[in-house]
Each structure stands twice: as C-alpha cells, then as structure tokens.
Write a protein that holds these residues in place. Structure first.
Motif, PDB file in Angstrom:
ATOM      1  N   GLY A 138     -31.536 -71.348   4.667  1.00 37.60           N
ATOM      2  CA  GLY A 138     -32.932 -71.544   5.056  1.00 37.60           C
ATOM      3  C   GLY A 138     -33.580 -70.314   5.644  1.00 37.60           C
ATOM      4  O   GLY A 138     -34.818 -70.197   5.655  1.00 37.60           O
ATOM      5  N   ARG A 139     -32.778 -69.367   6.112  1.00 39.89           N
ATOM      6  CA  ARG A 139     -33.333 -68.141   6.673  1.00 39.89           C
ATOM      7  C   ARG A 139     -34.070 -67.303   5.640  1.00 39.89           C
ATOM      8  O   ARG A 139     -34.971 -66.539   5.966  1.00 39.89           O
ATOM      9  CB  ARG A 139     -32.214 -67.282   7.288  1.00 39.89           C
ATOM     10  CG  ARG A 139     -31.564 -67.861   8.533  1.00 39.89           C
ATOM     11  CD  ARG A 139     -30.448 -66.937   8.989  1.00 39.89           C
ATOM     12  NE  ARG A 139     -29.883 -67.348  10.272  1.00 39.89           N
ATOM     13  CZ  ARG A 139     -28.865 -66.755  10.861  1.00 39.89           C
ATOM     14  NH1 ARG A 139     -28.285 -65.711  10.269  1.00 39.89           N
ATOM     15  NH2 ARG A 139     -28.403 -67.173  12.020  1.00 39.89           N
ATOM     16  N   VAL A 140     -33.650 -67.417   4.380  1.00 42.76           N
ATOM     17  CA  VAL A 140     -34.227 -66.541   3.354  1.00 42.76           C
ATOM     18  C   VAL A 140     -34.797 -67.292   2.162  1.00 42.76           C
ATOM     19  O   VAL A 140     -35.364 -66.673   1.272  1.00 42.76           O
ATOM     20  CB  VAL A 140     -33.154 -65.544   2.839  1.00 42.76           C
ATOM     21  CG1 VAL A 140     -32.761 -64.573   3.931  1.00 42.76           C
ATOM     22  CG2 VAL A 140     -31.932 -66.277   2.300  1.00 42.76           C
ATOM     23  N   VAL A 141     -34.663 -68.619   2.113  1.00 40.57           N
ATOM     24  CA  VAL A 141     -35.040 -69.348   0.915  1.00 40.57           C
ATOM     25  C   VAL A 141     -36.529 -69.232   0.608  1.00 40.57           C
ATOM     26  O   VAL A 141     -36.929 -69.280  -0.573  1.00 40.57           O
ATOM     27  CB  VAL A 141     -34.622 -70.840   1.040  1.00 40.57           C
ATOM     28  CG1 VAL A 141     -35.514 -71.576   2.046  1.00 40.57           C
ATOM     29  CG2 VAL A 141     -34.655 -71.522  -0.317  1.00 40.57           C
ATOM     30  N   ASP A 142     -37.366 -69.069   1.619  1.00 44.52           N
ATOM     31  CA  ASP A 142     -38.801 -68.957   1.389  1.00 44.52           C
ATOM     32  C   ASP A 142     -39.288 -67.509   1.338  1.00 44.52           C
ATOM     33  O   ASP A 142     -40.495 -67.265   1.220  1.00 44.52           O
ATOM     34  CB  ASP A 142     -39.570 -69.704   2.485  1.00 44.52           C
ATOM     35  CG  ASP A 142     -39.412 -71.215   2.376  1.00 44.52           C
ATOM     36  OD1 ASP A 142     -39.417 -71.717   1.241  1.00 44.52           O
ATOM     37  OD2 ASP A 142     -39.263 -71.881   3.413  1.00 44.52           O
ATOM     38  N   ARG A 143     -38.379 -66.570   1.420  1.00 43.60           N
ATOM     39  CA  ARG A 143     -38.759 -65.160   1.338  1.00 43.60           C
ATOM     40  C   ARG A 143     -38.943 -64.756  -0.115  1.00 43.60           C
ATOM     41  O   ARG A 143     -38.635 -65.512  -1.050  1.00 43.60           O
ATOM     42  CB  ARG A 143     -37.684 -64.289   2.007  1.00 43.60           C
ATOM     43  CG  ARG A 143     -37.385 -64.692   3.445  1.00 43.60           C
ATOM     44  CD  ARG A 143     -38.540 -64.371   4.382  1.00 43.60           C
ATOM     45  NE  ARG A 143     -38.698 -62.946   4.562  1.00 43.60           N
ATOM     46  CZ  ARG A 143     -38.016 -62.225   5.469  1.00 43.60           C
ATOM     47  NH1 ARG A 143     -37.133 -62.818   6.276  1.00 43.60           N
ATOM     48  NH2 ARG A 143     -38.217 -60.936   5.593  1.00 43.60           N
ATOM     49  N   ASP A 144     -39.457 -63.545  -0.340  1.00 43.93           N
ATOM     50  CA  ASP A 144     -39.673 -63.086  -1.710  1.00 43.93           C
ATOM     51  C   ASP A 144     -38.330 -62.957  -2.434  1.00 43.93           C
ATOM     52  O   ASP A 144     -37.269 -62.830  -1.818  1.00 43.93           O
ATOM     53  CB  ASP A 144     -40.407 -61.749  -1.715  1.00 43.93           C
ATOM     54  CG  ASP A 144     -39.578 -60.649  -1.056  1.00 43.93           C
ATOM     55  OD1 ASP A 144     -38.802 -59.993  -1.760  1.00 43.93           O
ATOM     56  OD2 ASP A 144     -39.683 -60.481   0.178  1.00 43.93           O
ATOM     57  N   TYR A 196     -28.461 -77.235   4.259  1.00 46.34           N
ATOM     58  CA  TYR A 196     -29.801 -76.651   4.164  1.00 46.34           C
ATOM     59  C   TYR A 196     -30.873 -77.577   4.744  1.00 46.34           C
ATOM     60  O   TYR A 196     -31.712 -77.155   5.557  1.00 46.34           O
ATOM     61  CB  TYR A 196     -30.094 -76.339   2.699  1.00 46.34           C
ATOM     62  CG  TYR A 196     -31.555 -76.132   2.363  1.00 46.34           C
ATOM     63  CD1 TYR A 196     -32.278 -75.087   2.924  1.00 46.34           C
ATOM     64  CD2 TYR A 196     -32.208 -76.991   1.471  1.00 46.34           C
ATOM     65  CE1 TYR A 196     -33.620 -74.904   2.607  1.00 46.34           C
ATOM     66  CE2 TYR A 196     -33.532 -76.808   1.148  1.00 46.34           C
ATOM     67  CZ  TYR A 196     -34.238 -75.768   1.716  1.00 46.34           C
ATOM     68  OH  TYR A 196     -35.560 -75.594   1.413  1.00 46.34           O
ATOM     69  N   LEU A 197     -30.829 -78.848   4.364  1.00 47.65           N
ATOM     70  CA  LEU A 197     -31.869 -79.789   4.785  1.00 47.65           C
ATOM     71  C   LEU A 197     -31.748 -80.189   6.256  1.00 47.65           C
ATOM     72  O   LEU A 197     -32.761 -80.414   6.923  1.00 47.65           O
ATOM     73  CB  LEU A 197     -31.821 -81.048   3.917  1.00 47.65           C
ATOM     74  CG  LEU A 197     -32.205 -80.884   2.442  1.00 47.65           C
ATOM     75  CD1 LEU A 197     -32.031 -82.200   1.714  1.00 47.65           C
ATOM     76  CD2 LEU A 197     -33.632 -80.380   2.303  1.00 47.65           C
ATOM     77  N   PHE A 198     -30.527 -80.281   6.757  1.00 50.26           N
ATOM     78  CA  PHE A 198     -30.318 -80.791   8.109  1.00 50.26           C
ATOM     79  C   PHE A 198     -29.856 -79.712   9.091  1.00 50.26           C
ATOM     80  O   PHE A 198     -29.220 -80.020  10.098  1.00 50.26           O
ATOM     81  CB  PHE A 198     -29.295 -81.936   8.078  1.00 50.26           C
ATOM     82  CG  PHE A 198     -29.731 -83.106   7.248  1.00 50.26           C
ATOM     83  CD1 PHE A 198     -30.793 -83.913   7.645  1.00 50.26           C
ATOM     84  CD2 PHE A 198     -29.094 -83.394   6.053  1.00 50.26           C
ATOM     85  CE1 PHE A 198     -31.196 -84.990   6.882  1.00 50.26           C
ATOM     86  CE2 PHE A 198     -29.485 -84.474   5.269  1.00 50.26           C
ATOM     87  CZ  PHE A 198     -30.543 -85.274   5.684  1.00 50.26           C
ATOM     88  N   ALA A 199     -30.180 -78.469   8.802  1.00 51.15           N
ATOM     89  CA  ALA A 199     -29.725 -77.362   9.652  1.00 51.15           C
ATOM     90  C   ALA A 199     -30.134 -77.566  11.110  1.00 51.15           C
ATOM     91  O   ALA A 199     -29.311 -77.448  12.026  1.00 51.15           O
ATOM     92  CB  ALA A 199     -30.266 -76.042   9.122  1.00 51.15           C
ATOM     93  N   LEU A 209     -21.600 -75.520   6.032  1.00 55.55           N
ATOM     94  CA  LEU A 209     -21.878 -74.438   6.971  1.00 55.55           C
ATOM     95  C   LEU A 209     -22.600 -73.281   6.287  1.00 55.55           C
ATOM     96  O   LEU A 209     -23.463 -72.636   6.880  1.00 55.55           O
ATOM     97  CB  LEU A 209     -20.574 -73.944   7.609  1.00 55.55           C
ATOM     98  CG  LEU A 209     -19.904 -74.929   8.569  1.00 55.55           C
ATOM     99  CD1 LEU A 209     -18.546 -74.402   9.013  1.00 55.55           C
ATOM    100  CD2 LEU A 209     -20.780 -75.191   9.777  1.00 55.55           C
ATOM    101  N   SER A 210     -22.258 -73.027   5.037  1.00 57.51           N
ATOM    102  CA  SER A 210     -22.964 -71.974   4.298  1.00 57.51           C
ATOM    103  C   SER A 210     -24.412 -72.371   4.052  1.00 57.51           C
ATOM    104  O   SER A 210     -25.318 -71.532   4.106  1.00 57.51           O
ATOM    105  CB  SER A 210     -22.253 -71.717   2.966  1.00 57.51           C
ATOM    106  OG  SER A 210     -20.927 -71.283   3.172  1.00 57.51           O
TER     107      SER A 210
END
Length: 341
Positions: free
Chosen positions: A49-55, A167-170, A43-44
C-alpha cells in the motif's frame, strides 16, 4: 519467524528424506504448514500500500525490478550449482533452455520472490476494484480445486488471498499489533487457544485421501492460514514489547529475510549431506535442527562479509539498476523494524 519457518521446512523435510525417517522437527513443520506461507504473503501485502498508488516508474522500481533482479541473479546462481543435474550431459544449450523456462515458470525455492512481483502488479491493476469484491474473488481462487501443474498459476490461486488481505487490512493489522501490546494477558490467552485449535486440526485425520488432515480441508485451510498469519503478528508484537536477545536475533533475521531466503539452500544442502554421510548424529530431529540453524546463520554471515565489497550485489541491488533513488528502510508501525522482504 516467517523466514525461519520456511528454512526449517526445507531443512527438515530434506533431512527426513535423506535419513529415511522423521524427528521432532517434523511435528513443528506440520504444525506450521497451514500458516507458514500465508503469513509470509500477508506480511508482504502489508507494505504494498505504500507504493500502489504511486506512478508506475516508482512502483516498478520498488515492486517489480527489485524482485526481478534478485530472482534472475539467483536463478543463474542456484542453477549453476546444479549444472550437472540440470543439463544431464546435454551441454550449455540445455542450461540456457532451463534458464529460459525459469522466466515463465518460477524455479525451485525462488517461486516466492517471483510471485511477490506478480501479486504486486495484480494489486496495482485491481486497486480500483471494491475491497470486498477483490477479497471475495481471491478467496474463491483459493477454494477452487485448481491444479494445472504450473507453479505460477497454482500458487497464485492458493496464496493471492493472503497478499490481498494484508493489503486491504494493513491498518487493522497494525492496530491489532498495538492492541496486543496493550493487553498482554488477553493476547497470550488468545495465542494459546489458537495453538490448541491449530494443533488439533493439523494432527487429526480427515478421512479424505486428497486432504489427509482436517487442517487441509477446503475452507478450513483458508481460515487457518489467515488465523496463523495474525497469530504471527501478535507474537511479533509481544516480542517487540519484551525485547531481549531473542527479539534482537529475530529482528536481524527479519531485516535480512531476503538474504536468508536467497542463500540458505547451499549451506542447508552442504551440511545435510555431510551429517548424513558421517553418521555421527543419528537422531533425525537433532540433524534437522542443526541444518536449520546453519542454513539461517550462514547467509547472514556471508552478507556481513560482502556488505562493503563488490560482491554486495548478491544481496543489494546496484544503484545503476534503480529506476528511481534507493529507498531508505523505514520501520513499519506496529511491527517495529520487521520487514518481510
């Protein structure tokens, strides 16, 4: 549900050890063992994924500084409560050495928060790795017999696969939640089948001393962890559709799960000691249930009391310790407002 299961485990096992026996709560704890921690990490992982691609500045604020703040604060607080036990008469130097060790080796129940930051960084660094390869590598770590004695290393190997899976299957997991709400009868049938299989594997001896039950066998434990995590998602989806006071209470716990996780140890230990010493209640299961309820409720009460006072720093990171502006809580699609961290 996840945080209650974690508190229940610590409360029940502690009471059982103190009273020298087992009660009905021990069976619930045993049933939940294969998925109790996997569902928390899955669940965590849904939300990284909301922030993994952010700076890196925003990412560090949300996924590193956030957890580091609470870990370090409560490392000091929890250790201070056990000062005498930790120092054993050796004085402040031993206490400082204990705190320094806590920087590299997660302390007590706080290991989960420590690992969340580590997992987040690992996913950030490995996000360019193809998903199937990343998942396969994480699964191999879980299956490998890695026992170094280090909580950081051992729990990383055991639990990383579930964080990666979240993360991968969100998107698919949120879609599962939507499908469950649309097909209630089928969902209930699936949960019943899962519970029956889970119980059979958990309570059937394997014949191997290192893996006492079928559920603990390599490979089986991996599958049961993932299946149980998805069962929690399905149950949460059904509860959000049904509504009512139980759902509201669980939602309140979910929204403040980190509050419960950080502070449950003190009321748990206090009530357990009081009940065991008094001998008023002799049933291990009843004492375990009471300790669990109090260990969940008291942190929520404390948080409410300090919410608008200077002491709110116990559960809310001060604005001065944010690298970027504070994040406004947002409901997660498919899981209503349940936020695992």
């Amino acid at each position: 549900m996840c945080i209650i299961l974690v508190v229940m485990m610590h409360s029940t096992l502690g009471v059982g050890e103190a009273m020298g026996g087992e009660g009905f709560m021990h069976h619930i704890v045993a049933f939940a063992k294969p998925f109790r921690i996997p569902d928390f990490f899955l669940l965590s992982g849904l939300f990284v994924g909301r922030v993994v691609d952010r700076d890196w500045r925003l990412f560090a604020d949300r996924r590193i500084v956030h957890f580091a703040y609470f870990y370090l604060l409560w490392l000091v607080l929890q250790s201070a409560v056990k000062y005498g036990q930790i120092t054993d008469g050796a004085g402040p130097g031993a206490f400082l050495a204990h705190l320094a060790h806590g920087l590299v080796e997660p302390y007590s129940t706080l290991w989960f928060i420590y690992l969340l930051a580590v997992f987040s960084v690992a996913v950030k660094l490995l996000r360019r790795v193809p998903g199937p390869l990343l998942l396969a590598g994480a699964a191999l770590l879980q299956l490998a017999p890695i026992h170094t004695g280090s909580t950081l290393i051992d729990e990383f190997c055991v639990c990383f696969v579930y964080f990666v899976g979240g993360y991968l299957f969100a998107d698919r997991i949120f879609a599962l939640a939507d499908a469950v709400r649309a097909r209630i009868g089928l969902a209930l049938l699936g949960l019943a089948a899962w519970a029956a299989l889970e119980g059979a594997l958990v309570f059937t001896p394997s014949g191997f001393p290192s893996h006492p039950t079928l559920a603990s066998l390599p490979g089986v434990s991996l599958v049961l962890g993932a299946a149980g995590a998805l069962a929690i998602v399905a149950a949460a989806a059904l509860l959000t559709r049904a509504g009512g006071p139980v759902t509201a209470a669980l939602r309140a716990c979910g929204e403040r799960s980190i509050v419960i996780y950080l502070a449950f140890f003190l009321p748990m230990a206090g009530l357990r000691t009081a009940l065991v010493r008094s001998g008023v209640i002799e049933d291990v299961g009843v004492v375990s249930l009471l300790v669990t309820l109090v260990a969940v409720a008291v942190p929520l009460g404390i948080e409410r009391l300090v919410r608008h006072t200077p002491a709110r720093f116990l559960f809310r990171r001060p604005a001065a310790l944010h690298l970027v502006g504070e994040e406004r809580p947002r409901p997660a699609p498919g899981l209503a407002s349940a936020r695992p961290t």
